[in-house]
Design a protein around this motif. Structure first.
Motif, PDB file in Angstrom:
ATOM      1  N   UNK A 301      43.632  46.624  31.381  1.00 37.14           N
ATOM      2  CA  UNK A 301      45.053  46.563  31.726  1.00 37.14           C
ATOM      3  C   UNK A 301      45.733  47.907  31.482  1.00 37.14           C
ATOM      4  N   UNK A 302      46.822  48.115  32.194  1.00 32.87           N
ATOM      5  CA  UNK A 302      47.685  49.268  31.928  1.00 32.87           C
ATOM      6  C   UNK A 302      49.072  48.950  32.446  1.00 32.87           C
ATOM      7  N   UNK A 303      50.059  49.624  31.877  1.00 32.60           N
ATOM      8  CA  UNK A 303      51.453  49.441  32.278  1.00 32.60           C
ATOM      9  C   UNK A 303      51.838  50.572  33.216  1.00 32.60           C
ATOM     10  N   UNK A 304      52.244  50.222  34.422  1.00 27.89           N
ATOM     11  CA  UNK A 304      52.634  51.226  35.399  1.00 27.89           C
ATOM     12  C   UNK A 304      54.029  51.780  35.067  1.00 27.89           C
ATOM     13  N   UNK A 305      54.381  52.948  35.651  1.00 24.72           N
ATOM     14  CA  UNK A 305      55.722  53.514  35.420  1.00 24.72           C
ATOM     15  C   UNK A 305      56.851  52.576  35.813  1.00 24.72           C
ATOM     16  N   UNK A 306      56.620  51.708  36.819  1.00 27.73           N
ATOM     17  CA  UNK A 306      57.674  50.761  37.225  1.00 27.73           C
ATOM     18  C   UNK A 306      57.679  49.502  36.364  1.00 27.73           C
ATOM     19  N   UNK A 307      56.861  49.500  35.287  1.00 30.65           N
ATOM     20  CA  UNK A 307      56.766  48.427  34.292  1.00 30.65           C
ATOM     21  C   UNK A 307      56.054  47.171  34.804  1.00 30.65           C
ATOM     22  N   UNK A 308      55.405  47.252  35.949  1.00 29.71           N
ATOM     23  CA  UNK A 308      54.515  46.170  36.351  1.00 29.71           C
ATOM     24  C   UNK A 308      53.168  46.380  35.663  1.00 29.71           C
ATOM     25  N   UNK A 309      52.382  45.317  35.577  1.00 30.58           N
ATOM     26  CA  UNK A 309      51.124  45.362  34.843  1.00 30.58           C
ATOM     27  C   UNK A 309      49.955  45.422  35.816  1.00 30.58           C
ATOM     28  N   UNK A 310      49.129  46.437  35.651  1.00 32.06           N
ATOM     29  CA  UNK A 310      47.883  46.513  36.414  1.00 32.06           C
ATOM     30  C   UNK A 310      46.779  45.876  35.571  1.00 32.06           C
ATOM     31  N   UNK A 311      46.031  44.947  36.156  1.00 33.50           N
ATOM     32  CA  UNK A 311      45.007  44.225  35.408  1.00 33.50           C
ATOM     33  C   UNK A 311      43.826  43.915  36.316  1.00 33.50           C
ATOM     34  N   UNK A 312      42.626  43.891  35.702  1.00 33.42           N
ATOM     35  CA  UNK A 312      41.440  43.481  36.460  1.00 33.42           C
ATOM     36  C   UNK A 312      41.279  41.974  36.483  1.00 33.42           C
ATOM     37  N   UNK A 313      42.205  41.220  35.860  1.00 34.10           N
ATOM     38  CA  UNK A 313      42.153  39.760  35.941  1.00 34.10           C
ATOM     39  C   UNK A 313      42.062  39.346  37.407  1.00 34.10           C
ATOM     40  N   UNK A 314      41.221  38.364  37.697  1.00 37.59           N
ATOM     41  CA  UNK A 314      40.935  37.969  39.078  1.00 37.59           C
ATOM     42  C   UNK A 314      41.519  36.583  39.353  1.00 37.59           C
ATOM     43  N   UNK A 315      42.783  36.493  39.790  1.00 36.91           N
ATOM     44  CA  UNK A 315      43.399  35.175  40.010  1.00 36.91           C
ATOM     45  C   UNK A 315      42.675  34.318  41.033  1.00 36.91           C
ATOM     46  N   UNK A 316      42.059  34.938  42.020  1.00 36.47           N
ATOM     47  CA  UNK A 316      41.315  34.146  43.006  1.00 36.47           C
ATOM     48  C   UNK A 316      40.191  33.373  42.334  1.00 36.47           C
ATOM     49  N   UNK A 317      39.407  34.052  41.525  1.00 34.75           N
ATOM     50  CA  UNK A 317      38.296  33.384  40.854  1.00 34.75           C
ATOM     51  C   UNK A 317      38.785  32.457  39.740  1.00 34.75           C
ATOM     52  N   UNK A 318      39.872  32.821  39.075  1.00 31.63           N
ATOM     53  CA  UNK A 318      40.422  31.929  38.060  1.00 31.63           C
ATOM     54  C   UNK A 318      40.849  30.606  38.682  1.00 31.63           C
ATOM     55  N   UNK A 319      41.392  30.671  39.885  1.00 34.94           N
ATOM     56  CA  UNK A 319      41.756  29.445  40.604  1.00 34.94           C
ATOM     57  C   UNK A 319      40.506  28.651  40.988  1.00 34.94           C
ATOM     58  N   UNK A 320      39.471  29.348  41.455  1.00 37.75           N
ATOM     59  CA  UNK A 320      38.226  28.655  41.795  1.00 37.75           C
ATOM     60  C   UNK A 320      37.634  27.941  40.584  1.00 37.75           C
ATOM     61  N   UNK A 321      37.648  28.606  39.430  1.00 38.50           N
ATOM     62  CA  UNK A 321      37.119  28.003  38.213  1.00 38.50           C
ATOM     63  C   UNK A 321      37.932  26.767  37.821  1.00 38.50           C
ATOM     64  N   UNK A 322      39.244  26.860  37.965  1.00 37.75           N
ATOM     65  CA  UNK A 322      40.098  25.705  37.653  1.00 37.75           C
ATOM     66  C   UNK A 322      39.819  24.547  38.607  1.00 37.75           C
ATOM     67  N   UNK A 323      39.572  24.859  39.871  1.00 35.12           N
ATOM     68  CA  UNK A 323      39.255  23.814  40.842  1.00 35.12           C
ATOM     69  C   UNK A 323      37.939  23.124  40.493  1.00 35.12           C
TER      70      UNK A 323
END
Length: 568
Positions: A301-323
């Protein structure tokens, strides 16, 4: 990687010193005896008795996908994990016997796992950052019990993996590889090739030092005063530290030795249907919980200058795992292995359950919430019993509910939310909520339409927990609970039988990590083995007090209730 000042603190911490001592032992005796070469080959010849997979609603293909699907966790370069040796020998760090020693399950090869990674470890391939080893859901949520020589897999159950031991072992391996010329030569031959130039090897060595230092700092900032051991970790503290100390870059937000609220890895069947999806009912959204989870287990993770968060978290796969979890059922009692259930005794226990347990631990059909704006209802669990009545160890819940931190660059965001105090600090819960929301909102913006976005959100509306919710632990349904020892949120009670005793009569100390199952008391053997860790209930965060409901039962009534619990 990590600020040098904090690295110096890490170098003085107990876990780091212990890890380096392990590495130094190998270096002090010179290289490793040639006999250790046998470990490399013999390990791969070792075959276990085939596991018994209970019918929990999963096909072999679903199980394999759950075990191996990356969620964006990234520990070390993937090729490194395949090449690293243990600190104290020439045995491969990834060797099945070494991973099993730390409580992880190693199955045979599968189409999705050609390198025979332990269950719950995955290869994460990033288009820019390359291939890395990561941890996925199954690493903490796949159980196994052993009975009379048979191994029974409990999908979605608590892993006996010891994450602390794994991390310290990995650090020791990195240090030994950096310090020992022979180890580094063998490591470099596999990673960059034996024909690599001196410059390539020097670059690898410099990168190795960076990873060693990063791991030393990570371990230091989330150490506890006592070992968490198999099946537990202080997830809330670790997740928070990766955000408020590492990503924001305010090392002072971390206090060494503060990870003192360990929680048992929860079992996963039923969880996609719950209205609130954490021990302390702090999170309403499964995707939000899962993004937070991978934040704690090695997302970059890292915090961008615009204060959004860059992360390697993979929401697509996290959703698949939850399914996948939606089709997972609680394991049924395997009578052909563990013995037949005494149905007459179980009927007596059912009456006791109805009188003493069902007011908190509901049975099917679960009470449902009112339909939300999308017409969806959720299973409700009891989280209304305050800690003062529940009486169980309060550290995990209270720490999460009350911890505050300097938000650093996020101070304007916290101020706008109205949660920045006059001391310049904000609730850690609010900072974590912003972190997860930033990651999720960026992902949702890439989706084609609102229906798709709602699908990923599980058709849930945004909801915030009350303070009362944060200051208790929810009582979930008990289907399959017979296979989820040790008990209570912190794993401080060894068996179901002991949970039905007054706290004063429960074991003050017992060993965790022995997989030999006790079908009479519904727990694991507490005998010490080479794989176990002592759990001392007198230590901070480990209290076995509380939950004194039904503790006035006679012994016959206790066994009747246990017999009924086997049927759930």
């Amino acid at each position: 990687m990590f600020p040098a000042g904090e690295l110096m603190k890490a170098a003085l911490s107990k876990p780091f010193v212990q890890a380096l001592a392990c590495a130094s032992l190998a270096l002090a005796v010179g290289c490793v005896p040639e006999a250790d070469d046998l470990l490399v080959s013999e390990d791969e010849k070792t075959l276990e008795t085939p596991d018994v997979f209970l019918d929990q609603g999963w096909s072999d293909e679903t199980r394999d996908a759950f075990y191996s699907t990356t969620q964006g966790s990234r520990m070390i370069p993937y090729a490194w994990f395949l090449a690293l040796e243990r600190a104290d020998s020439r045995q491969a760090f990834k060797a099945a016997s070494n991973m099993r020693r730390m409580g992880y399950i190693v199955d045979e090869h599968s189409p999705l796992n050609p390198d025979r990674l332990p269950v719950g470890f995955a290869k994460d391939v990033h288009p820019v950052r390359g291939a890395s080893l990561g941890l996925t859901c199954a690493g903490c949520h796949t159980g196994q019990i052993e009975f009379e020589g048979q191994r029974i897999r409990i999908d979605g159950g608590q892993s006996m993996g010891d994450l602390e031991q794994f991390q310290n072992g990995l650090l020791a391996s990195l240090q030994a590889t950096y310090a020992d010329a022979g180890k580094f030569s063998r490591f470099a031959d596999q990673v960059v090739g034996n024909n690599a130039s001196t410059a390539q090897r020097d670059a690898l060595r410099a990168e190795l030092l960076q990873y060693r230092d990063w791991w030393a700092a990570r371990i230091a900032r989330s150490a506890g005063q006592s070992a968490h051991g198999p099946s537990r970790t202080d997830a809330f503290t670790i997740i928070a530290n990766e955000v408020v100390c590492q990503m924001i870059g305010v090392p002072a937000n971390c206090t060494p030795g503060s990870a003192n609220g360990p929680t048992q890895y929860p079992f996963l069947w039923d969880t996609p249907d719950f209205e609130w999806v954490q021990y302390n009912s702090s999170v309403h959204s499964p995707l939000g919980r899962n993004v937070g989870e991978v934040t704690g287990v090695f997302a970059e993770m890292s915090l961008r200058p615009n204060l959004s968060v860059e992360s390697t978290a993979n929401p697509t796969n996290l959703h698949l795992l939850e399914e996948m979890l939606k089709s997972l059922r609680a394991p049924a009692w395997p009578a052909d292995i563990l013995g037949e259930i005494d149905q007459d005794l179980a009927a007596e226990g059912e009456a006791i359950f109805a009188e003493r347990c069902i007011s908190c631990h509901t049975e099917d059909p679960q009470p449902r919430s009112a339909p939300n704006a999308f017409g969806v209802t959720f299973a409700q669990t009891n989280f209304s019993t305050p800690l003062s009545v529940l009486g169980t160890d309060p550290v995990a819940a209270v720490t999460f509910a009350t911890r505050r931190a300097n938000p650093g660059a996020l101070a304007p965001v916290m101020s706008a939310l109205g949660v920045l105090g006059p001391d310049g600090k904000a609730p850690v819960a609010a900072i974590l909520s912003y972190n997860g929301s930033s990651i999720i909102q960026q992902f949702l913006a890439t989706l084609p339409d609102n229906l798709t976005r709602l699908t990923y959100l599980g058709f849930r509306q945004s909801r915030s927990p009350t303070t009362a919710q944060l200051l208790t632990y929810k009582a979930r349904p008990l289907d399959g609970v017979a296979f989820t020892a040790p008990f209570l949120h912190n794993g401080s009670v060894a068996s179901m039988y002991e949970l039905l005793l007054p706290a004063s009569q429960r074991l003050d100390e017992f060993h965790v990590g022995n997989l030999e199952y006790d079908p009479v008391h519904l727990g694991y053997s507490t005998e010490r083995t080479s794989k176990t860790v002592l759990l001392d209930t007198a230590l901070l965060g480990n209290s076995n007090a509380g939950h004194e409901f039904g503790t006035d039962l006679s012994d016959d009534q206790r066994y009747a209730l246990i017999e009924y619990i086997k049927t759930l």
